[in-house]
Design an enzyme around this catalytic site. Structure first.
Site, mmCIF file in Angstrom:
data_model
loop_
_atom_site.group_PDB
_atom_site.id
_atom_site.type_symbol
_atom_site.label_atom_id
_atom_site.label_comp_id
_atom_site.label_asym_id
_atom_site.label_seq_id
_atom_site.Cartn_x
_atom_site.Cartn_y
_atom_site.Cartn_z
ATOM 1 N N LEU A 189 0.876 -1.166 0.000
ATOM 2 C CA LEU A 189 0.000 0.000 0.000
ATOM 3 C C LEU A 189 0.915 1.218 0.000
ATOM 4 C CD1 LEU A 189 -2.679 -1.013 2.682
ATOM 5 C CD2 LEU A 189 -2.940 -1.023 0.198
ATOM 6 N N ASP A 190 0.620 2.192 -0.855
ATOM 7 C CA ASP A 190 1.510 3.338 -0.921
ATOM 8 C C ASP A 190 1.416 4.178 0.356
ATOM 9 O OD1 ASP A 190 -0.537 5.392 -1.185
ATOM 10 O OD2 ASP A 190 -0.783 4.761 -3.268
ATOM 11 N N TYR A 191 2.250 5.176 0.443
ATOM 12 C CA TYR A 191 2.430 5.964 1.664
ATOM 13 C C TYR A 191 1.121 6.570 2.161
ATOM 14 C CZ TYR A 191 4.813 9.351 4.755
ATOM 15 O OH TYR A 191 5.243 10.088 5.843
#
Length: 351
Positions: A215-217
């Site tokens: 999951l991205d930031y």
């Protein structure tokens, strides 16, 4: 999207707070009952000699307990199954094959009793596991077992109960983490930002964990972590097309023609992408909440897809990976996956 927005449909695994403290997913009952709560017993009729409903249930408790493997698991109860029990003919054939094998090879002496291996894996009590075997609900290495006395090697043999693979390797660990925003999907960050290791180091001591996908930031929600490398690799492999479901907040309004584009296909710089399902959950004059399901694991695929149709993502929460739902798990917390959940994940990827 404002907190006060409402819709006739509650998104799976979340409430209108959109990832703050979701409302229990599919296991949520109506009428204010908590997730997995059983209804109260009705009182007895009051007639002389009449037995209460609870007394009747107690007389058949062992049989009811055997109706579902891992039936006492809170989160596991929310996982659906389409398992069909073997026919009487299939059970008879398995019994005949077992007897013929014993006549040729004799009784197997190595390993431990099948019902003990099942009980050690948390399926149910040993007595209930024996009932499951006699009912034809257990397979060992793909062969139906309908008689007591079979022995297995938990380290080598594959055991399925009600079509689900049970985990007999006690060293394997499985977790689901509700990742908050601004946390890196890595165990170490050179820039000093928060990572998933910051949440695991004080609560769970285990071997090296692999996170299943990323999951991205800025993205929140379900992240599975395990030290079972084979399962982690299969869950991420495109061959098995494991679905992932997201709640997406985007600017509104969303014209129908635009909402149809992800269903029909959107061209990106690395090829076309099409969602498996898209539902509009709630709308306000300025914001729209959309539920999207797709099996692609390409980098930042949801954000790039909505950028391409002119509705950049404002907030993104992953609420499900396959059968694993966010449920009522609070943000930033970790829970161990139930045996039933692990079994369904394994079944999904052919293990």
């Amino acid at each position: 999207m404002s907190r006060g927005s409402s819709s006739g449909r509650t998104p799976r695994g979340n409430n209108s707070n959109f990832g703050g403290k979701p409302a229990g997913g599919r296991g949520k009952q109506q009428g204010g009952k908590s997730f997995g709560e059983k209804p109260h017993d009705k009182s007895a009729s009051g007639k002389p000699g009449a037995k209460s409903n609870s007394a009747k249930r107690n007389t058949s408790a062992p049989r009811k307990n055997s109706e579902r493997a891992f039936g006492k698991e809170r989160f596991g109860n929310s996982v659906p199954t389409n398992y069909a029990r073997p026919t009487q003919r299939a059970r008879a054939q398995a019994r005949a094959e077992s007897q013929a094998s014993r006549e040729i090879n004799g009784e197997q002496q190595d390993g431990i009793r099948l019902q003990k291996a099942m009980a050690n894996a948390g399926v149910a009590s040993r007595r209930v596991c024996e009932e499951m075997i006699l009912e034809g609900r257990v397979e060992v290495n793909g062969n139906l077992v309908v008689e007591l006395g079979s022995r297995v090697d938990p380290a080598k043999d594959s055991i399925h109960v009600d079509g689900m693979r049970i985990q007999t390797n006690q060293a394997n660990r499985y977790f689901v983490f509700n990742k908050p925003k601004h946390v890196m999907c890595t165990m170490d960050d050179p820039e000093g930002r928060r990572t998933i290791a910051d949440y695991f180091k004080n609560e769970h001591h285990s071997p090296r964990l692999f996170h299943v996908g990323r999951l991205d930031y800025k993205t929140e929600g379900v992240l599975i972590l395990t030290n079972d490398g084979e399962l982690a690799n299969r869950l991420q492999h495109p061959k098995y097309e494991v679905p992932k479901t997201y709640l997406v907040q985007i600017p509104g309004p969303l014209p129908r023609a635009v909402s149809n584009q992800p269903r029909e296909g959107v061209k990106l710089e690395d090829g076309w992408i099409k969602v498996d399902d898209l539902k509009i959950i709630a709308t306000t004059p300025k914001h729209v909440m959309v539920e999207v399901t797709l099996h692609s694991g390409r980098n930042r695929i949801v954000r790039r897809m909505f950028d391409a149709v002119g509705h950049p993502v404002q907030r993104l929460v992953r609420v499900a990976v396959g059968p694993i739902l966010l449920g009522d798990q609070k943000q930033g917390t970790i829970r161990s996956l139930g045996n039933q959940e692990v079994g369904h994940l394994m079944a999904m990827v052919g293990m």
